[in-house]
Design a protein around this motif. Structure first.
Motif, PDB file in Angstrom:
ATOM      1  N   GLY A 129      88.507  73.604   0.555  1.00 42.03           N
ATOM      2  CA  GLY A 129      89.630  74.484   0.865  1.00 42.03           C
ATOM      3  C   GLY A 129      90.109  75.344  -0.278  1.00 42.03           C
ATOM      4  N   ASP A 130      89.418  75.296  -1.415  1.00 41.06           N
ATOM      5  CA  ASP A 130      89.838  76.038  -2.606  1.00 41.06           C
ATOM      6  C   ASP A 130      88.846  77.177  -2.848  1.00 41.06           C
ATOM      7  OD1 ASP A 130      91.348  76.692  -4.762  1.00 41.06           O
ATOM      8  OD2 ASP A 130      90.810  74.965  -5.988  1.00 41.06           O
ATOM      9  N   TYR A 131      89.330  78.437  -2.840  1.00 43.24           N
ATOM     10  CA  TYR A 131      88.440  79.588  -2.907  1.00 43.24           C
ATOM     11  C   TYR A 131      88.923  80.652  -3.899  1.00 43.24           C
ATOM     12  CZ  TYR A 131      87.065  77.715   1.667  1.00 43.24           C
ATOM     13  OH  TYR A 131      86.669  76.907   2.697  1.00 43.24           O
ATOM     14  N   LYS A 132      87.961  81.413  -4.395  1.00 39.64           N
ATOM     15  CA  LYS A 132      88.254  82.646  -5.126  1.00 39.64           C
ATOM     16  C   LYS A 132      87.907  83.800  -4.200  1.00 39.64           C
ATOM     17  CE  LYS A 132      87.182  85.345  -9.275  1.00 39.64           C
ATOM     18  NZ  LYS A 132      86.400  85.395 -10.544  1.00 39.64           N
ATOM     19  N   ILE A 133      88.869  84.694  -3.999  1.00 40.95           N
ATOM     20  CA  ILE A 133      88.710  85.794  -3.044  1.00 40.95           C
ATOM     21  C   ILE A 133      88.583  87.125  -3.778  1.00 40.95           C
ATOM     22  CG2 ILE A 133      89.758  87.001  -1.097  1.00 40.95           C
ATOM     23  CD1 ILE A 133      89.029  84.143  -0.446  1.00 40.95           C
ATOM     24  N   THR A 134      87.642  87.934  -3.338  1.00 38.63           N
ATOM     25  CA  THR A 134      87.527  89.325  -3.778  1.00 38.63           C
ATOM     26  C   THR A 134      87.657  90.207  -2.539  1.00 38.63           C
ATOM     27  OG1 THR A 134      86.036  88.735  -5.594  1.00 38.63           O
ATOM     28  CG2 THR A 134      86.082  91.043  -4.926  1.00 38.63           C
ATOM     29  N   GLY A 135      88.415  91.290  -2.660  1.00 42.58           N
ATOM     30  CA  GLY A 135      88.572  92.163  -1.502  1.00 42.58           C
ATOM     31  C   GLY A 135      89.102  93.525  -1.874  1.00 42.58           C
ATOM     32  N   ASN A 136      89.168  94.391  -0.884  1.00 43.52           N
ATOM     33  CA  ASN A 136      89.645  95.757  -1.070  1.00 43.52           C
ATOM     34  C   ASN A 136      91.051  95.898  -0.494  1.00 43.52           C
ATOM     35  OD1 ASN A 136      87.262  96.685  -2.298  1.00 43.52           O
ATOM     36  ND2 ASN A 136      86.292  97.015  -0.319  1.00 43.52           N
ATOM     37  N   LEU A 137      91.986  96.279  -1.346  1.00 42.32           N
ATOM     38  CA  LEU A 137      93.372  96.493  -0.947  1.00 42.32           C
ATOM     39  C   LEU A 137      93.638  97.987  -0.856  1.00 42.32           C
ATOM     40  CD1 LEU A 137      96.280  95.404  -0.433  1.00 42.32           C
ATOM     41  CD2 LEU A 137      96.629  95.534  -2.913  1.00 42.32           C
TER      42      LEU A 137
ATOM     43  N   LYS B 127      98.859 103.249   0.600  1.00 41.35           N
ATOM     44  CA  LYS B 127      98.870 104.706   0.720  1.00 41.35           C
ATOM     45  C   LYS B 127      97.431 105.154   0.992  1.00 41.35           C
ATOM     46  CE  LYS B 127     102.162 106.739  -1.880  1.00 41.35           C
ATOM     47  NZ  LYS B 127     103.013 107.094  -3.042  1.00 41.35           N
ATOM     48  N   GLU B 128      96.863 106.018   0.173  1.00 41.11           N
ATOM     49  CA  GLU B 128      95.495 106.479   0.434  1.00 41.11           C
ATOM     50  C   GLU B 128      94.500 105.921  -0.582  1.00 41.11           C
ATOM     51  OE1 GLU B 128      95.945 110.761   2.646  1.00 41.11           O
ATOM     52  OE2 GLU B 128      95.993 110.781   0.466  1.00 41.11           O
ATOM     53  N   THR B 129      94.931 104.941  -1.373  1.00 40.62           N
ATOM     54  CA  THR B 129      94.102 104.427  -2.454  1.00 40.62           C
ATOM     55  C   THR B 129      93.610 103.019  -2.140  1.00 40.62           C
ATOM     56  OG1 THR B 129      95.349 105.745  -4.073  1.00 40.62           O
ATOM     57  CG2 THR B 129      94.020 103.927  -4.915  1.00 40.62           C
ATOM     58  N   THR B 130      92.323 102.791  -2.383  1.00 40.42           N
ATOM     59  CA  THR B 130      91.728 101.474  -2.197  1.00 40.42           C
ATOM     60  C   THR B 130      91.212 100.955  -3.532  1.00 40.42           C
ATOM     61  OG1 THR B 130      91.055 101.988   0.080  1.00 40.42           O
ATOM     62  CG2 THR B 130      89.940 100.156  -1.007  1.00 40.42           C
ATOM     63  N   LYS B 131      91.616  99.726  -3.881  1.00 35.58           N
ATOM     64  CA  LYS B 131      91.194  99.109  -5.130  1.00 35.58           C
ATOM     65  C   LYS B 131      90.719  97.683  -4.855  1.00 35.58           C
ATOM     66  CE  LYS B 131      92.369 102.342  -8.183  1.00 35.58           C
ATOM     67  NZ  LYS B 131      91.429 102.941  -9.156  1.00 35.58           N
ATOM     68  N   GLU B 132      89.798  97.219  -5.680  1.00 38.10           N
ATOM     69  CA  GLU B 132      89.343  95.838  -5.577  1.00 38.10           C
ATOM     70  C   GLU B 132      90.319  94.920  -6.297  1.00 38.10           C
ATOM     71  OE1 GLU B 132      84.997  94.284  -5.920  1.00 38.10           O
ATOM     72  OE2 GLU B 132      85.908  93.953  -7.907  1.00 38.10           O
ATOM     73  N   VAL B 133      90.673  93.817  -5.655  1.00 40.60           N
ATOM     74  CA  VAL B 133      91.541  92.814  -6.263  1.00 40.60           C
ATOM     75  C   VAL B 133      90.907  91.442  -6.091  1.00 40.60           C
ATOM     76  CG1 VAL B 133      93.653  94.152  -5.879  1.00 40.60           C
ATOM     77  CG2 VAL B 133      92.907  92.516  -4.148  1.00 40.60           C
ATOM     78  N   LYS B 134      91.289  90.514  -6.984  1.00 43.26           N
ATOM     79  CA  LYS B 134      90.774  89.149  -6.936  1.00 43.26           C
ATOM     80  C   LYS B 134      91.933  88.174  -7.080  1.00 43.26           C
ATOM     81  CE  LYS B 134      86.347  90.452  -9.042  1.00 43.26           C
ATOM     82  NZ  LYS B 134      85.392  90.188 -10.155  1.00 43.26           N
ATOM     83  N   PHE B 135      91.840  87.052  -6.377  1.00 44.44           N
ATOM     84  CA  PHE B 135      92.868  86.029  -6.483  1.00 44.44           C
ATOM     85  C   PHE B 135      92.330  84.725  -5.916  1.00 44.44           C
ATOM     86  CE2 PHE B 135      93.351  88.308  -2.517  1.00 44.44           C
ATOM     87  CZ  PHE B 135      93.521  87.321  -1.569  1.00 44.44           C
ATOM     88  N   GLN B 136      93.096  83.668  -6.067  1.00 38.87           N
ATOM     89  CA  GLN B 136      92.705  82.355  -5.559  1.00 38.87           C
ATOM     90  C   GLN B 136      93.539  82.005  -4.332  1.00 38.87           C
ATOM     91  OE1 GLN B 136      93.025  79.592  -8.820  1.00 38.87           O
ATOM     92  NE2 GLN B 136      91.626  80.770 -10.098  1.00 38.87           N
ATOM     93  N   THR B 137      92.916  81.287  -3.428  1.00 39.60           N
ATOM     94  CA  THR B 137      93.632  80.855  -2.230  1.00 39.60           C
ATOM     95  C   THR B 137      93.221  79.438  -1.870  1.00 39.60           C
ATOM     96  OG1 THR B 137      94.199  81.459   0.057  1.00 39.60           O
ATOM     97  CG2 THR B 137      91.919  81.703  -0.595  1.00 39.60           C
ATOM     98  N   THR B 138      94.117  78.753  -1.185  1.00 39.58           N
ATOM     99  CA  THR B 138      93.864  77.390  -0.732  1.00 39.58           C
ATOM    100  C   THR B 138      94.079  77.329   0.775  1.00 39.58           C
ATOM    101  OG1 THR B 138      94.622  76.468  -2.839  1.00 39.58           O
ATOM    102  CG2 THR B 138      94.502  74.971  -0.970  1.00 39.58           C
ATOM    103  N   VAL B 139      93.140  76.733   1.493  1.00 40.83           N
ATOM    104  CA  VAL B 139      93.232  76.591   2.945  1.00 40.83           C
ATOM    105  C   VAL B 139      93.436  75.124   3.293  1.00 40.83           C
ATOM    106  CG1 VAL B 139      92.065  76.916   5.151  1.00 40.83           C
ATOM    107  CG2 VAL B 139      91.750  78.600   3.323  1.00 40.83           C
TER     108      VAL B 139
END
Length: 200
Positions: free
Chosen positions: A126-134, A137-149
């Protein structure tokens, strides 16, 4: 001849056995996020203190395969920006300012969106490192963070926290990165989003 046919039969059996053992199994499912049970909390910082509040999810889903988080996406309704540490006129003024073109311009950009592009298990269930596109407005950036399920019965709850540099999304009001001599009126670029996503 019999020997040759037996050899061919043996090879065929081995090939089919290989397919039988290597055939991938999957239990992939996309679970919708319960927007009423889920929560997103924001906190922004300035020289003289901080403010915090909530913003509501518009929709979302999380993808699981054999019980493991593999992807997902969600939208935030930016028109619901709410300040929880102020009351009365000050509360209304801050909320209005955050929704204005100085900050998130919700009239033109009513939603923000996050799409998971990569999920890495951190070893613990249940412990993960997430990468995604946020997208804000009109700008998309890659962000990383940790999450627990965590699981409770049929429900899955994903929790996490990420820090966002608003200046990267063209939200520059009061930013010392773009304006000089702001003094104690400086608003820091970084703000936090803490989320709890509950799947239906």
């Amino acid at each position: 001849m019999k020997s040759r046919l037996s050899l061919i039969g043996l090879l065929a059996a081995l090939v089919f056995a290989g397919f039988a053992f290597t055939e991938p199994t999957t239990d992939a499912v996309a679970l919708n996020v319960d927007t009423n049970a889920s929560q997103v909390i924001w906190k922004g910082y300035k020289v003289t203190g901080s403010h915090e509040g909530t913003v509501q999810l518009k929709n979302g889903s999380l993808d699981y395969d054999n019980g493991q988080l593999t992807g997902g996406s969600f939208e935030i309704d930016m028109t619901t920006i709410n300040c929880t540490d102020l009351q009365g006129d000050y509360k209304g003024q801050l909320e209005g300012h955050l929704k204005s073109a100085d900050f998130f311009g919700v009239e033109n950009y009513p939603t923000a969106k996050f799409v998971i592009t990569k999920v890495i298990s951190r070893g613990k269930p249940g412990d993960y490192k997430i990468t995604g596109n946020l997208t804000i407005k009109e700008t998309t950036k890659e962000v990383k963070f940790q999450t627990t399920v965590n699981e409770s019965g049929a429900a899955k709850t994903a929790k996490g926290k990420l820090t966002i540099d608003r200046s990267e999304f063209d939200v520059r009001y009061g930013s010392g990165s773009f304006f000089d001599n702001l003094g104690d009126k400086t608003i820091y670029d970084e703000f936090d989003l803490e989320f709890t996503l509950v799947t239906k």
